[in-house]
Design a protein around this motif. Structure first.
Motif, PDB file in Angstrom:
ATOM      1  N   VAL A 193       0.853  -1.201   0.000  1.00  0.00           N
ATOM      2  CA  VAL A 193       0.000   0.000   0.000  1.00  0.00           C
ATOM      3  C   VAL A 193       0.887   1.250   0.000  1.00  0.00           C
ATOM      4  N   PHE A 194       2.090   1.108  -0.535  1.00  0.00           N
ATOM      5  CA  PHE A 194       3.046   2.207  -0.551  1.00  0.00           C
ATOM      6  C   PHE A 194       2.603   3.291  -1.539  1.00  0.00           C
ATOM      7  N   PHE A 195       2.506   4.522  -1.059  1.00  0.00           N
ATOM      8  CA  PHE A 195       2.234   5.689  -1.892  1.00  0.00           C
ATOM      9  C   PHE A 195       3.449   6.613  -1.847  1.00  0.00           C
ATOM     10  N   LEU A 196       3.594   7.432  -2.875  1.00  0.00           N
ATOM     11  CA  LEU A 196       4.673   8.415  -2.895  1.00  0.00           C
ATOM     12  C   LEU A 196       4.088   9.753  -3.327  1.00  0.00           C
ATOM     13  N   THR A 197       4.146  10.720  -2.441  1.00  0.00           N
ATOM     14  CA  THR A 197       3.634  12.053  -2.763  1.00  0.00           C
ATOM     15  C   THR A 197       4.761  12.930  -3.286  1.00  0.00           C
ATOM     16  N   ASP A 198       4.386  13.990  -3.983  1.00  0.00           N
ATOM     17  CA  ASP A 198       5.362  14.968  -4.453  1.00  0.00           C
ATOM     18  C   ASP A 198       5.838  15.823  -3.284  1.00  0.00           C
ATOM     19  N   PRO A 199       6.895  16.612  -3.480  1.00  0.00           N
ATOM     20  CA  PRO A 199       7.412  17.428  -2.369  1.00  0.00           C
ATOM     21  C   PRO A 199       6.385  18.365  -1.741  1.00  0.00           C
ATOM     22  N   ASP A 200       5.331  18.731  -2.477  1.00  0.00           N
ATOM     23  CA  ASP A 200       4.312  19.605  -1.892  1.00  0.00           C
ATOM     24  C   ASP A 200       3.217  18.815  -1.178  1.00  0.00           C
ATOM     25  N   GLY A 201       3.421  17.493  -1.012  1.00  0.00           N
ATOM     26  CA  GLY A 201       2.470  16.676  -0.261  1.00  0.00           C
ATOM     27  C   GLY A 201       1.281  16.206  -1.048  1.00  0.00           C
ATOM     28  N   PRO A 215       3.263  -7.132  -4.636  1.00  0.00           N
ATOM     29  CA  PRO A 215       2.654  -6.302  -5.681  1.00  0.00           C
ATOM     30  C   PRO A 215       1.791  -5.188  -5.081  1.00  0.00           C
ATOM     31  N   LEU A 216       1.687  -4.099  -5.811  1.00  0.00           N
ATOM     32  CA  LEU A 216       0.856  -2.977  -5.387  1.00  0.00           C
ATOM     33  C   LEU A 216      -0.595  -3.435  -5.295  1.00  0.00           C
ATOM     34  N   MET A 217      -1.351  -2.864  -4.361  1.00  0.00           N
ATOM     35  CA  MET A 217      -2.722  -3.311  -4.111  1.00  0.00           C
ATOM     36  C   MET A 217      -3.554  -3.356  -5.387  1.00  0.00           C
ATOM     37  N   ALA A 218      -3.512  -2.263  -6.185  1.00  0.00           N
ATOM     38  CA  ALA A 218      -4.320  -2.234  -7.405  1.00  0.00           C
ATOM     39  C   ALA A 218      -3.869  -3.313  -8.372  1.00  0.00           C
ATOM     40  N   ASN A 219      -2.551  -3.533  -8.503  1.00  0.00           N
ATOM     41  CA  ASN A 219      -2.033  -4.568  -9.397  1.00  0.00           C
ATOM     42  C   ASN A 219      -2.385  -5.962  -8.908  1.00  0.00           C
ATOM     43  N   ALA A 220      -2.435  -6.131  -7.582  1.00  0.00           N
ATOM     44  CA  ALA A 220      -2.711  -7.451  -7.030  1.00  0.00           C
ATOM     45  C   ALA A 220      -4.177  -7.840  -7.190  1.00  0.00           C
ATOM     46  N   THR A 310      -9.675  16.560   0.797  1.00  0.00           N
ATOM     47  CA  THR A 310      -8.652  15.523   0.685  1.00  0.00           C
ATOM     48  C   THR A 310      -9.324  14.209   0.303  1.00  0.00           C
ATOM     49  N   MET A 311      -8.516  13.192   0.066  1.00  0.00           N
ATOM     50  CA  MET A 311      -9.037  11.887  -0.363  1.00  0.00           C
ATOM     51  C   MET A 311      -8.407  10.807   0.506  1.00  0.00           C
ATOM     52  N   ILE A 312      -9.225   9.869   0.991  1.00  0.00           N
ATOM     53  CA  ILE A 312      -8.683   8.785   1.810  1.00  0.00           C
ATOM     54  C   ILE A 312      -7.848   7.862   0.933  1.00  0.00           C
ATOM     55  N   GLY A 313      -6.866   7.224   1.557  1.00  0.00           N
ATOM     56  CA  GLY A 313      -6.000   6.335   0.804  1.00  0.00           C
ATOM     57  C   GLY A 313      -6.762   5.222   0.111  1.00  0.00           C
ATOM     58  N   LEU A 314      -7.836   4.732   0.750  1.00  0.00           N
ATOM     59  CA  LEU A 314      -8.621   3.654   0.150  1.00  0.00           C
ATOM     60  C   LEU A 314      -9.211   4.095  -1.182  1.00  0.00           C
ATOM     61  N   GLU A 315      -9.663   5.362  -1.258  1.00  0.00           N
ATOM     62  CA  GLU A 315     -10.236   5.855  -2.501  1.00  0.00           C
ATOM     63  C   GLU A 315      -9.166   6.049  -3.565  1.00  0.00           C
ATOM     64  N   VAL A 316      -7.939   6.432  -3.147  1.00  0.00           N
ATOM     65  CA  VAL A 316      -6.847   6.533  -4.112  1.00  0.00           C
ATOM     66  C   VAL A 316      -6.597   5.164  -4.749  1.00  0.00           C
ATOM     67  N   HIS A 317      -6.599   4.097  -3.910  1.00  0.00           N
ATOM     68  CA  HIS A 317      -6.463   2.740  -4.460  1.00  0.00           C
ATOM     69  C   HIS A 317      -7.579   2.447  -5.456  1.00  0.00           C
ATOM     70  N   ALA A 318      -8.779   2.910  -5.155  1.00  0.00           N
ATOM     71  CA  ALA A 318      -9.913   2.647  -6.037  1.00  0.00           C
ATOM     72  C   ALA A 318      -9.723   3.335  -7.386  1.00  0.00           C
ATOM     73  N   HIS A 319      -9.256   4.593  -7.382  1.00  0.00           N
ATOM     74  CA  HIS A 319      -9.017   5.290  -8.648  1.00  0.00           C
ATOM     75  C   HIS A 319      -7.936   4.589  -9.456  1.00  0.00           C
ATOM     76  N   MET A 320      -6.893   4.133  -8.778  1.00  0.00           N
ATOM     77  CA  MET A 320      -5.835   3.427  -9.485  1.00  0.00           C
ATOM     78  C   MET A 320      -6.349   2.116 -10.057  1.00  0.00           C
TER      79      MET A 320
END
Length: 694
Positions: A193-201, A215-220, A310-320
């Motif tokens: 569930v590793f995410f990487l944000t840009d320097p501005d967060g 494997p990444l959650m979306a890929n798995a 903002t967006m919860i991490g779970l929803e970011v996984h969903a978009h991916m």
């Protein structure tokens, strides 16, 4: 024309102008050949810097913040609007769940175990759990038992201290690895569930896949094309299609986990199964101030709430995951293409500075390029390209650098050429007129026009006698210094120098450029020229015989103004009775014992409050009488009013009033020769008569 007026190369040529624009190719060749080695090298270096800026806008500290902001604007404006995705469902712990269970951290695992048991029986396609089990709870065994019993492919969140030290400590990682080892089966495995944000967060891109991570959650969760197994381009964030209409239907359904954790019989389970059957189920937290990420959408207020969401991490996984399911992979513009675009942008800026066209075409070219810089990146984003490396701000800055570098070089050459041409014209024409001819060559035509002008004549009393008493070299030096001072006054007040006649200066206002305040400028200049002459004679070096005052005359009237002469020798000058009247006024100063005389017509438009009437006179060689004034800033308003009352009483034929006023004025100004002579002249004339100067 004022000295400060500048040469304007962008002036729009009149429709009848036959001057042809210099071809762009020729201007480039002139620039390369006439610039000189040192300036040419400096220009090339600056252009190379512009190309670097235009290529590396995302990496440079001065532009990277602007690049991110512009990308967020593109991602938001061009984001697809979609209906609710029926392939993915979010099942979440929310703040109400935490309140009901009384457990905040770690999350209640009994609730999760019961929900998994029900979901496993409902026919979900796959389950992804974005909860890191990095610390113990009393109900761990219940959850482990359920995870080992899962028939649905289930993926558990994994994180490691090495790649994500802010999210998990080493001791927590050891516990997590032990927990996952206890529950891993053919159906239950771990996913990153590793995410990487840009320097501005802000999270904008898919994360890298460090070695050693699962494997990444979306890929798995779903099969992924092997070509995109390490995709690190932009995340395609989606917007709800009906959000603009005020109806909240999120892209992904979000159901509280409590709904699935309650005891269910077959009928109840069948009813709930419609929510998860054949769907990808993502389980995690939707808790305030926990696991929240900034996205490109966070830069702009939400249409519904007006807040930066903002967006919860779970929803970011969903978009991916949705992006992966749609095979909506994006491609970045290749590096060589970005170099080519950077070169083209800088070249466009440089060439724009050399365009020799009418102002409206130059403006159109400029606006067209600005529209390109704004619209083209948005168009690329809309076409499905990844613009997270597209240096839109770098392009704009590189264009500006290119424009400035080439434009500065061109102006250097142009200033040399203009200085040479203007210097040549200045041998025949006043400098200010030469500057206008540089802007508009048609002014060299041998023609004239009738204009109302304010004419000023000056003369330096006693200079002729002085010239016989000193050496010619001293005469030339003094005369040049004197004329320089008076010329500066004329030019500083926006006047046109007509000619020098010995020590006399002839100037006018109202041509070739007329201004609403020409009368005020001319009157102020007349007084300033008188004062400049006074300073000059006071500052004469020791050993130079004294000279008299500078006399000034000002009148306004019609004159023929233009270039007169022949094809080989021309002079820009004014001809007419108004010029002669101004000359006679200057001469009248000697007889009237004044320094500056202004006709009534000019005085009315002078804007000065310090003028004193000096009666009506008939100038030498003239038939028409003229009412005249002289500026007397040394007098008080009351003193000027008493003199004006005396002159008015004489003009109205009120003898008794005049005698009273004249007696008082003569006594008050016993030491003022000009006022004393004014009284004498009035005494010698009757009502309506003028004093004839011979």
């Amino acid at each position: 024309m004022a000295r400060g007026d500048s040469i304007d190369d962008t002036r729009e040529t009149p429709a009848t102008d036959t001057v042809e624009a210099v071809p762009l190719g020729k201007r480039v060749r002139q620039l390369a050949t006439q610039l000189g080695p040192a300036r040419l090298i400096a220009t090339v270096v600056f252009l190379c810097l512009a190309v670097v800026v235009a290529r590396f806008g995302w990496e440079l500290p001065l532009t990277n913040a602007a690049e991110r902001a512009l990308y967020d604007a593109r991602a938001t404006a061009m984001a697809p609007y979609v209906g609710q995705d029926k392939r993915i469902v979010l099942i979440t712990y929310n703040d109400e769940t935490l309140f009901n269970t009384g457990i905040r951290s770690p999350l209640d695992r009994t609730t999760l175990a019961r929900a998994l048991a029900n979901i496993d029986a409902m026919g979900a396609k796959a389950i992804g759990i974005d909860i890191v089990f990095d610390s113990p709870r009393p109900d761990d065994d219940l959850l482990k038992t359920q995870l080992r019993a899962m028939r649905t492919p289930t993926w558990l969140a994994y994180a490691e201290h090495g790649s994500n030290p802010d999210a998990i400590q080493y001791a927590q990682q050891r516990f997590l690895e032990g927990f996952l080892a206890d529950v891993t089966t053919a159906r239950t495995r771990s996913a990153s569930v590793f995410f990487l944000t840009d320097p501005d967060g802000v999270i904008r891109n898919w994360p890298p896949r460090p070695k050693g991570l699962p494997p990444l959650m979306a890929n798995a969760l779903a099969p992924v094309d092997a070509a995109y197994a390490d995709f690190q381009g932009n995340i395609r964030f989606l917007l709800p299609a009906r959000a603009a209409e005020g109806q909240e239907e999120p892209v992904f359904a979000n159901i509280p986990i409590d709904s699935f954790a309650m005891p269910m019989d077959a009928d109840l389970r069948a009813g709930f199964s419609e929510l998860v059957r054949d769907r990808y189920v993502l389980i995690g937290g939707d808790i305030i101030d926990n696991d929240q990420f900034y996205t490109p959408f966070s830069r702009f207020p939400d249409a519904q709430t007006g807040r930066l969401e903002t967006m919860i991490g779970l929803e970011v996984h969903a978009h991916m995951l949705a992006q992966q399911l749609d095979d909506a992979w994006t491609n970045r513009i290749p590096g060589p293409a970005l170099w080519v675009l950077a070169l083209l942008v800088v070249a466009a800026g440089g060439l724009t500075s050399l365009i020799d066209l009418r102002a409206r075409w130059v403006a159109l070219a400029f606006l067209g390029q600005m529209a390109f810089f704004v619209a083209f990146p948005f168009w690329l984003q809309g076409q499905g390209l990844d613009t997270t490396t597209l240096p839109a701000a770098g392009w704009a800055l590189g264009w500006l650098f290119g424009y400035a570098a080439v434009g500065t070089a061109a102006r250097t050459i142009g200033s040399r050429q203009r200085a040479f041409a203007q210097s040549a014209l200045g041998k025949y024409l006043p400098v200010d007129i030469a500057a206008q001819i540089m802007r508009d060559p048609d002014r060299l035509s041998l023609s004239g026009e009738k204009r109302e002008i304010f004419c000023v004549f000056t003369d330096l009393e006693g200079f002729t006698q002085l010239s016989h008493a000193i050496t010619p070299e001293t005469v030339a030096r003094l005369l040049n210094e004197y004329l320089d001072r008076l010329s500066d006054v004329v030019l500083d007040h926006g006047g046109t120098i007509d000619k020098f006649v010995g020590d006399a200066v002839v100037a006018f206002w109202g041509a070739p450029i007329g201004r609403p305040d020409d009368g005020e400028r001319a009157a102020a200049a007349a007084v300033a020229m008188y004062l400049a002459g006074e300073r000059f004679r006071v500052e004469l070096a020791d050993g130079v015989p004294p000279i008299g005052m500078t006399r000034v005359g000002l009148h306004v009237g019609d004159a023929i103004v233009g270039n007169f002469g022949g094809e080989d020798r021309i002079q820009y000058t004014a001809l007419g009775d108004s010029m002669n009247t101004a000359s006679r006024l200057e001469s009248a100063n000697k007889a009237l014992k004044t320094g500056v005389l202004i006709s009534a017509e000019a005085a009315e438009r002078s804007g000065r409050r310090d003028l004193v009437p000096m009666g009506r006179v008939t100038l030498r060689g003239r038939a028409r009488a003229v009412d005249i004034f002289t500026p007397r800033p040394d007098l008080t308003p009351d003193q000027r009013a008493r003199i004006a009352a005396m002159v008015a009483a004489h003009a109205a034929g009120k003898k008794e009033t005049y005698v009273t006023c004249a007696t008082a004025v003569r006594a008050e100004f016993a030491q003022d020769a000009a006022i004393q002579f004014l009284v004498e002249r009035l005494n010698e004339t009757e009502e309506g008569e003028s004093y004839v100067l011979s």
